[in-house]
Design an enzyme around this catalytic site. Sequence first.
Site, short mmCIF file in Angstrom:
data_model
loop_
_atom_site.label_atom_id
_atom_site.label_comp_id
_atom_site.label_asym_id
_atom_site.label_seq_id
_atom_site.Cartn_x
_atom_site.Cartn_y
_atom_site.Cartn_z
N ASP A 206 0.83 -1.20 0.00
CA ASP A 206 0.00 0.00 0.00
C ASP A 206 0.87 1.25 0.00
O ASP A 206 2.04 1.22 0.39
CB ASP A 206 -0.87 0.04 1.26
CG ASP A 206 -2.17 -0.74 1.11
OD1 ASP A 206 -2.44 -1.20 -0.02
OD2 ASP A 206 -2.89 -0.89 2.10
N LYS A 228 -3.35 3.50 -3.32
CA LYS A 228 -4.62 4.18 -3.56
C LYS A 228 -4.41 5.64 -3.19
O LYS A 228 -4.36 6.00 -2.02
CB LYS A 228 -5.74 3.57 -2.72
CG LYS A 228 -6.19 2.19 -3.17
CD LYS A 228 -7.34 1.69 -2.30
CE LYS A 228 -7.94 0.39 -2.84
NZ LYS A 228 -7.02 -0.73 -2.77
#
Length: 415
Positions: A206, A228
């Site tokens: 991530d 993200k």
Amino acid sequence: MTTPAPNPHPSTEGRTPYPVGLLLTGRRVVVVGGGQVAQRRLPALLAAGADVHLISPSTTPAVQAMADAGELTWHRRGYAEGDLADSWYALVATDDPAVNTAVSAEAERLRVFCARSDDASAATAWTPASGRDSGATVSVLTGDPRHSAALRNAIVDGLRDGSLAARQFRTREPGVALVGGGPGDPDLITVRGRRLLADADVVVADRLAPRELLAELPPHVEVIDASKIPYGRYMAQEAINRTLIDHAKDGKFVVRLKGGDPYVFGRGGEELLACLEAGIPVTVVPGISSSISVPAAVGIPVTHRGMTHEFTVISGHVGPDERSLTNWDAAARMTGTLVLLMAVDKIGAIAAKLVEHGRPATTPVAVVQEGTTAAQRRVDATLATVAEVVTAEGIKPPAVIVIGDVVNVLGRNRP
């Protein structure tokens, strides 16, 4: 008697590098190429305080996030003659040999030390396999990246357990580990999480995972960027699930490296269910949640005797007037601490809703950006002023917002 494995970089045989630690704070460093190699090398350069200039027409989402946060200067174009002027160090990390050769040639003319990801023999500097423990940096250079990484791991492991004895290398069975990396500081990952990461064949990372840890991975480890970016580029959750399953079915040990804790707004439950339904064994390693650790890093205890008997962690990704599942009326009427994650964009609407349902407009609020990292900063406000303050201060995600009297509990004695 075992026969040593052949050096995958035979052109480096017989070369003896001179080890040195570069002090790059405030000094111009040029990185050419914005792919995975750059993504793995940039965190260490940024941690060293270098004035990094990235030259590349495109980047990975994680590298773009570094540029968007102002940590480096991104020149969105290809390399051009003269880009290395006034530089102290250069790193070439493109997949175009002609570009790499041209950058190396300029570096040679300007006497700028230059590392190349594609051809160590054509470089004037090698990037060592590095690791850190208790303020010590361990760097190993052998000419063979895998051998360097293995030695580095043995030394760092020995430092961490006090023995300096290398553990026997073992290959883990195929499967997936959901590892909580903590709030950002690489030292705050759990011991078990770090050990699993060291054994990974594939790492699916991530944006908020402690990125410095990626630089410690051996070169054969595949790093997949699952960043993200808020209201920007992202890897769909279904694609992440499929990536974990496909690599595990291919016989790999996969670490899903996440920021904070996998089960605190980290979609760890979704990934666990997807893997189990596909018959993939899963190990879950809890992480230190930013909801607790980031306030602590700036001197805010989320609970305090005589002041609050509860704290509530709320996702602010969805505003109170949208499809939020939060009972904002109840949250406003509670007397304890509210901790908001992913709420920078919605804080104005959230603050107004809390005041509407009974929280005093004078309630203290602290906003902590990039908590536990070198870029950490805290700004203070009230429910009445927090929206204005966040805008005026240019606060960007990731940030943790703390609402309640605990914000001021330490007063001037805060860290």
